[in-house]
Design a protein around this motif. Structure first.
Motif, PDB file in Angstrom:
ATOM      1  N   SER A 110       0.854  -1.139  -0.032  1.00 45.26           N
ATOM      2  CA  SER A 110       0.198   0.052   0.036  1.00 45.26           C
ATOM      3  C   SER A 110       0.697   1.285  -0.188  1.00 45.26           C
ATOM      4  CB  SER A 110      -1.079   0.218   1.413  1.00 45.26           C
ATOM      5  OG  SER A 110      -0.231  -0.111   2.393  1.00 45.26           O
ATOM      6  N   LYS A 111       1.950   1.234   0.505  1.00 46.68           N
ATOM      7  CA  LYS A 111       3.128   2.352   0.468  1.00 46.68           C
ATOM      8  C   LYS A 111       4.163   1.873  -0.003  1.00 46.68           C
ATOM      9  CE  LYS A 111       1.056   4.235   5.002  1.00 46.68           C
ATOM     10  NZ  LYS A 111       0.809   5.526   4.487  1.00 46.68           N
ATOM     11  N   VAL A 112       4.992   2.869  -0.877  1.00 47.73           N
ATOM     12  CA  VAL A 112       6.234   2.547  -1.516  1.00 47.73           C
ATOM     13  C   VAL A 112       7.175   3.664  -1.031  1.00 47.73           C
ATOM     14  CG1 VAL A 112       7.426   2.491  -3.518  1.00 47.73           C
ATOM     15  CG2 VAL A 112       5.171   1.343  -3.453  1.00 47.73           C
ATOM     16  N   PHE A 113       8.295   3.251  -0.367  1.00 45.89           N
ATOM     17  CA  PHE A 113       9.144   4.273  -0.091  1.00 45.89           C
ATOM     18  C   PHE A 113      10.458   4.204  -0.941  1.00 45.89           C
ATOM     19  CE2 PHE A 113       6.357   3.246   3.274  1.00 45.89           C
ATOM     20  CZ  PHE A 113       6.208   4.657   3.884  1.00 45.89           C
ATOM     21  N   LEU A 114      11.380   5.163  -1.203  1.00 46.93           N
ATOM     22  CA  LEU A 114      12.693   5.005  -1.869  1.00 46.93           C
ATOM     23  C   LEU A 114      13.694   5.921  -1.159  1.00 46.93           C
ATOM     24  CD1 LEU A 114      14.492   3.999  -4.182  1.00 46.93           C
ATOM     25  CD2 LEU A 114      13.448   5.728  -5.698  1.00 46.93           C
ATOM     26  N   ARG A 129      17.496  11.428   1.858  1.00 47.26           N
ATOM     27  CA  ARG A 129      16.675  10.948   2.857  1.00 47.26           C
ATOM     28  C   ARG A 129      15.704   9.765   2.159  1.00 47.26           C
ATOM     29  NH1 ARG A 129      11.462  13.006   2.265  1.00 47.26           N
ATOM     30  NH2 ARG A 129      11.345  15.210   1.235  1.00 47.26           N
ATOM     31  N   LEU A 130      14.673   9.380   2.934  1.00 45.83           N
ATOM     32  CA  LEU A 130      13.747   8.488   2.431  1.00 45.83           C
ATOM     33  C   LEU A 130      12.353   9.136   1.793  1.00 45.83           C
ATOM     34  CD1 LEU A 130      12.883   5.254   2.517  1.00 45.83           C
ATOM     35  CD2 LEU A 130      11.698   6.036   4.643  1.00 45.83           C
ATOM     36  N   TYR A 131      11.960   9.056   0.620  1.00 49.85           N
ATOM     37  CA  TYR A 131      10.936   9.511   0.155  1.00 49.85           C
ATOM     38  C   TYR A 131       9.750   8.495  -0.013  1.00 49.85           C
ATOM     39  CZ  TYR A 131      14.245  13.481  -1.143  1.00 49.85           C
ATOM     40  OH  TYR A 131      15.169  14.286  -1.152  1.00 49.85           O
ATOM     41  N   GLU A 132       8.622   9.330   0.204  1.00 47.28           N
ATOM     42  CA  GLU A 132       7.419   8.348   0.181  1.00 47.28           C
ATOM     43  C   GLU A 132       6.882   8.560  -1.025  1.00 47.28           C
ATOM     44  OE1 GLU A 132       3.054   8.995   1.904  1.00 47.28           O
ATOM     45  OE2 GLU A 132       4.179   7.670   3.141  1.00 47.28           O
ATOM     46  N   LEU A 133       6.756   7.533  -2.173  1.00 49.93           N
ATOM     47  CA  LEU A 133       6.072   7.836  -3.426  1.00 49.93           C
ATOM     48  C   LEU A 133       4.658   7.367  -3.436  1.00 49.93           C
ATOM     49  CD1 LEU A 133       9.153   5.874  -5.168  1.00 49.93           C
ATOM     50  CD2 LEU A 133       8.847   8.301  -4.450  1.00 49.93           C
ATOM     51  N   ILE A 134       4.307   6.317  -2.757  1.00 48.81           N
ATOM     52  CA  ILE A 134       3.174   5.717  -3.057  1.00 48.81           C
ATOM     53  C   ILE A 134       2.244   5.804  -1.645  1.00 48.81           C
ATOM     54  CG2 ILE A 134       1.459   3.915  -3.936  1.00 48.81           C
ATOM     55  CD1 ILE A 134       2.558   5.787  -6.363  1.00 48.81           C
ATOM     56  N   ASP A 135       1.137   5.965  -1.681  1.00 51.60           N
ATOM     57  CA  ASP A 135       0.415   5.946  -0.227  1.00 51.60           C
ATOM     58  C   ASP A 135      -1.232   5.508  -0.622  1.00 51.60           C
ATOM     59  OD1 ASP A 135      -0.656   5.699   2.261  1.00 51.60           O
ATOM     60  OD2 ASP A 135      -0.519   7.921   2.564  1.00 51.60           O
ATOM     61  N   LEU A 136      -1.359   3.992  -0.883  1.00 50.86           N
ATOM     62  CA  LEU A 136      -2.578   3.530  -1.165  1.00 50.86           C
ATOM     63  C   LEU A 136      -3.400   3.243   0.037  1.00 50.86           C
ATOM     64  CD1 LEU A 136      -1.615   1.381  -4.258  1.00 50.86           C
ATOM     65  CD2 LEU A 136      -2.542   3.487  -4.358  1.00 50.86           C
ATOM     66  N   THR A 137      -4.765   3.050  -0.084  1.00 56.74           N
ATOM     67  CA  THR A 137      -5.575   2.632   1.166  1.00 56.74           C
ATOM     68  C   THR A 137      -5.219   1.137   1.656  1.00 56.74           C
ATOM     69  OG1 THR A 137      -7.589   2.263  -0.192  1.00 56.74           O
ATOM     70  CG2 THR A 137      -7.221   4.464   0.708  1.00 56.74           C
ATOM     71  N   THR A 138      -5.190   0.190   0.702  1.00 51.20           N
ATOM     72  CA  THR A 138      -5.126  -0.943   0.797  1.00 51.20           C
ATOM     73  C   THR A 138      -3.784  -1.559   0.009  1.00 51.20           C
ATOM     74  OG1 THR A 138      -6.656  -1.453  -1.010  1.00 51.20           O
ATOM     75  CG2 THR A 138      -7.482  -1.384   1.280  1.00 51.20           C
ATOM     76  N   PRO A 139      -3.329  -2.659   0.698  1.00 54.67           N
ATOM     77  CA  PRO A 139      -1.921  -3.237  -0.125  1.00 54.67           C
ATOM     78  C   PRO A 139      -2.493  -3.812  -1.586  1.00 54.67           C
ATOM     79  CG  PRO A 139      -2.297  -4.193   1.986  1.00 54.67           C
ATOM     80  CD  PRO A 139      -3.440  -3.479   1.641  1.00 54.67           C
ATOM     81  N   ASN A 161      16.883  14.438 -14.562  1.00 54.03           N
ATOM     82  CA  ASN A 161      18.383  14.902 -14.363  1.00 54.03           C
ATOM     83  C   ASN A 161      19.123  13.835 -14.141  1.00 54.03           C
ATOM     84  OD1 ASN A 161      16.260  16.967 -12.661  1.00 54.03           O
ATOM     85  ND2 ASN A 161      17.251  17.794 -13.894  1.00 54.03           N
ATOM     86  N   ALA A 162      20.331  14.160 -14.517  1.00 56.25           N
ATOM     87  CA  ALA A 162      21.352  13.186 -14.476  1.00 56.25           C
ATOM     88  C   ALA A 162      21.807  13.312 -12.947  1.00 56.25           C
ATOM     89  CB  ALA A 162      22.644  13.551 -15.240  1.00 56.25           C
ATOM     90  N   GLY A 163      22.394  12.366 -12.419  1.00 54.07           N
ATOM     91  CA  GLY A 163      22.833  12.490 -10.941  1.00 54.07           C
ATOM     92  C   GLY A 163      21.938  12.220  -9.824  1.00 54.07           C
ATOM     93  N   THR A 164      20.846  11.610  -9.871  1.00 53.86           N
ATOM     94  CA  THR A 164      19.804  11.115  -8.876  1.00 53.86           C
ATOM     95  C   THR A 164      20.338   9.797  -8.363  1.00 53.86           C
ATOM     96  OG1 THR A 164      17.987  12.647  -9.995  1.00 53.86           O
ATOM     97  CG2 THR A 164      17.461  10.932  -8.192  1.00 53.86           C
ATOM     98  N   GLU A 165      20.814   9.612  -7.259  1.00 49.23           N
ATOM     99  CA  GLU A 165      21.243   8.265  -6.884  1.00 49.23           C
ATOM    100  C   GLU A 165      20.150   7.690  -5.822  1.00 49.23           C
ATOM    101  OE1 GLU A 165      24.714   9.612  -4.705  1.00 49.23           O
ATOM    102  OE2 GLU A 165      25.677  10.166  -6.080  1.00 49.23           O
ATOM    103  N   VAL A 166      19.968   6.697  -6.315  1.00 44.07           N
ATOM    104  CA  VAL A 166      18.743   5.981  -5.609  1.00 44.07           C
ATOM    105  C   VAL A 166      19.209   4.597  -4.859  1.00 44.07           C
ATOM    106  CG1 VAL A 166      16.938   6.477  -7.306  1.00 44.07           C
ATOM    107  CG2 VAL A 166      18.455   4.524  -7.745  1.00 44.07           C
ATOM    108  N   PHE A 167      18.988   4.151  -3.494  1.00 42.43           N
ATOM    109  CA  PHE A 167      19.522   3.094  -2.720  1.00 42.43           C
ATOM    110  C   PHE A 167      18.715   2.190  -2.669  1.00 42.43           C
ATOM    111  CE2 PHE A 167      21.937   7.294  -2.295  1.00 42.43           C
ATOM    112  CZ  PHE A 167      23.160   7.011  -1.988  1.00 42.43           C
TER     113      PHE A 167
END
Length: 580
Positions: A504-508, A548-558, A569-575
């Protein structure tokens, strides 16, 4: 230990069959055409010695001298270029032989044969530095402990046995292959030309290593022969080897089933005695407090909370921890948050201070950047809580989220034991621990990458990816150009990331690589996200302006959906992705 050494030897022995070593074999063969057995032995020993020393000591070299590991790699490339040119141009070969001859005169006769042991050893050392083997659980453990400068005699012994297994077939390939070529009548008259061809091959290899294309080639070979990776992991993942690897890491007998459960539950006799609490060691910085010691906290009930500020599991526990501290701090209760970073940027004190303000943490926080206190507790998890009584004895341990009422009751019991009069009422706070089966935590750096479609992972390097038509559930794919590093992947302009998730929620976890804000567009099932967007998304887009941790998706149910991220842009680092 004997079982682990046996499997380490077998793993080294079968490395000759691995796709990762195939690009190395023509160079080994070409370098051994002249020089016979001494040169083959030199090449083999050079690879064994340099690979062992490099994997075991590189972290110490970087830490002691501030050395860039790429300098060592560049030096190896230069040596390979010189060796390649010497095979093509006779004049360079004679000059090089003269230098080796003068050098060998100082070290006895073992180096003195023309193009013999000395030249082979130098070539082997260069190859051992730049070669990356296919990594199974055994080699991964060696690399991880070496990277955290946590070496011991067991790790060194396992490494030696592994390279011994590697060296045996490599020597026979080098020596046997050279003799076979030399004795083949058809090619015997063209030995000089063949050596020049192999010299060109050596130069091309040096160029591939310099441009990181060797990593791309290794990945393509692994993609073509996925059965080897499955075989290696199967070989090294039997229960006996896993148990020995845990012992090697200094871990207690903890299993994944313990996550989210108390360690040694309470019984009719009260909370158990789990041993004396270790002292705080190797703390880089103290925040919200002067430096503390366990001895000066004697007489107080202490909760040690291992956390890191981008861990969503840690973040969900923080309201409970801060609530306990505020509720019981006047009755002799202390919380010490030991911030042990999962990623390099989490070592930055300013980032930790920002997180302390964001989550309203008033209790002491210790920056454990070198994992010294983490290792003192033999800890393995974020978050992990160790509850210590007034005598400095660990009485309760909990890994992961949940069981908040039980933890608070344990706090109350220890305060009562210390003579405090405390209420038995419990905090009324929502438990946000996920109850559904969500997608797993997913790392985007090569070191821990495992859910990339296709083929699970790639090594460090620069790539151009094509998105597949279908992505299995709980897997992700990359599109466009990406720079893959050990901890993270860095976007180029117009890079794409897609993830088929269940949650239901996705963080990156993300950061702007050059400190300039980056824009990322967020799509859900092919449409720019509006309904169901996370708190960090505005008009279908995220501004990445801090680490930091970013919240991308927030749904009501899984639910099962496909997430698509388009990097403007170039240079966004994803962990790493986490899910709720």
């Amino acid at each position: 230990m004997e079982i682990l050494l046996f499997f380490a030897f077998i793993s080294g022995l079968v490395t000759i069959l691995a796709p990762c070593i195939w690009p190395l074999l023509p160079i080994v063969l070409s370098s051994s055409l002249a020089g016979g057995k001494p040169k083959s032995l030199g090449i083999t020993l050079g690879i064994m010695v340099s690979f062992s020393v490099f994997i075991l000591s590189i972290s110490y070299l970087v830490k002691l001298f501030g050395l860039d590991p790429n300098i060592i790699r560049l030096f190896a490339v230069i040596v390979l270029v010189i060796m390649g040119l010497s095979m093509i141009v006779p004049l360079i070969s004679r000059i090089l032989e003269g230098i080796l001859s003068r050098f060998s005169g100082r070290f006895g006769q073992s180096f003195q044969k023309r193009s013999g042991f000395g030249g082979g050893f130098i070539t082997g050392c260069s190859l051992g530095i730049v070669w990356t083997p296919c990594t199974g659980p055994i080699l991964a453990t060696i690399a991880t402990l070496a990277a955290t400068t946590n070496l011991n005699t067991g790790i060194i012994l396992v490494t030696i046995v592994y390279v011994m297994g590697l060296g045996i077939p490599l020597f026979f390939f080098s020596y046997g292959g050279g003799r076979l070529v030399a004795r083949t009548r058809f090619v015997s008259g063209f030995t000089g030309r063949i050596q020049q061809v192999f010299g060109v091959l050596l130069l091309l290899t040096a160029l591939a290593i310099y441009t990181n294309y060797d990593k791309v080639l290794q990945v393509k070979l692994l993609d073509s022969f996925p059965s080897y990776t499955q075989f290696l992991i199967g070989l090294e993942s039997n229960p006996a080897v896993k148990k020995q690897l845990n012992i090697l890491k200094g871990n207690k007998e903890k299993t994944d089933e313990m996550i989210g459960k108390p360690f040694d539950m309470t019984d009719s006799n009260g909370l158990p005695n789990l041993g004396k609490a270790p002292e705080f060691v190797g703390i880089n910085n103290w925040l919200n407090s002067k430096p503390l010691t366990m001895s000066e906290l004697r007489g107080k009930v202490v909760l040690i909370d291992f956390w890191t500020y981008t861990c969503i599991n840690c973040i969900r526990t923080l309201p409970h921890v801060t609530g306990w501290y505020n509720k019981y701090k006047d009755q002799g209760f202390v919380v010490v948050g030991v911030h042990t970073p999962e990623f390099e940027f989490e070592k930055d004190t300013k980032n930790v201070e920002n997180a302390i303000k964001q989550y309203k943490i008033d209790y002491p926080v210790a920056q454990d950047n070198d994992y010294a206190t983490w290792n003192a507790y033999s800890n393995q998890y974020w978050p992990a809580k160790y509850l210590i009584d007034a005598n400095g004895v660990i009485r309760y341990i909990h890994f992961g989220e949940g069981n908040y009422d039980e933890t608070e009751k344990a706090i109350q019991d220890l305060l009562k034991e210390a003579g405090k009069n405390v209420s038995t009422s419990l905090q009324e706070m929502e438990d946000q621990t996920p109850r559904s089966q969500n997608s797993p935590e997913t790392y985007l750096g090569s070191e821990r990458m495992q859910y990339l479609t296709p083929n699970g992972k790639v090594e460090v390097g620069s790539y151009r990816f094509s998105l597949p038509k279908n992505i299995p559930i709980n897997h992700f794919s990359l599109g466009g150009e990406w720079d893959v590093m050990s901890e993270y992947s860095s976007s180029r302009k117009d890079s794409i990331l897609e993830y088929n998730f269940q949650a239901s929620k996705v963080f990156l976890v993300m950061r702007p690589g050059d400190d300039k804000p980056k824009q990322v567009k967020v799509y859900l099932d092919g449409k720019l996200v509006t309904t169901g967007s996370g708190k960090d998304v505005t008009d279908g887009s995220i501004t990445v302006d801090s680490d930091r941790l970013y919240e991308l998706i927030d749904l009501t149910t899984p639910e099962n959906h496909t997430l698509r991220l388009e990097f403007q842009n170039a240079g966004t680092e994803v962990f790493a992705f986490t899910f709720g």
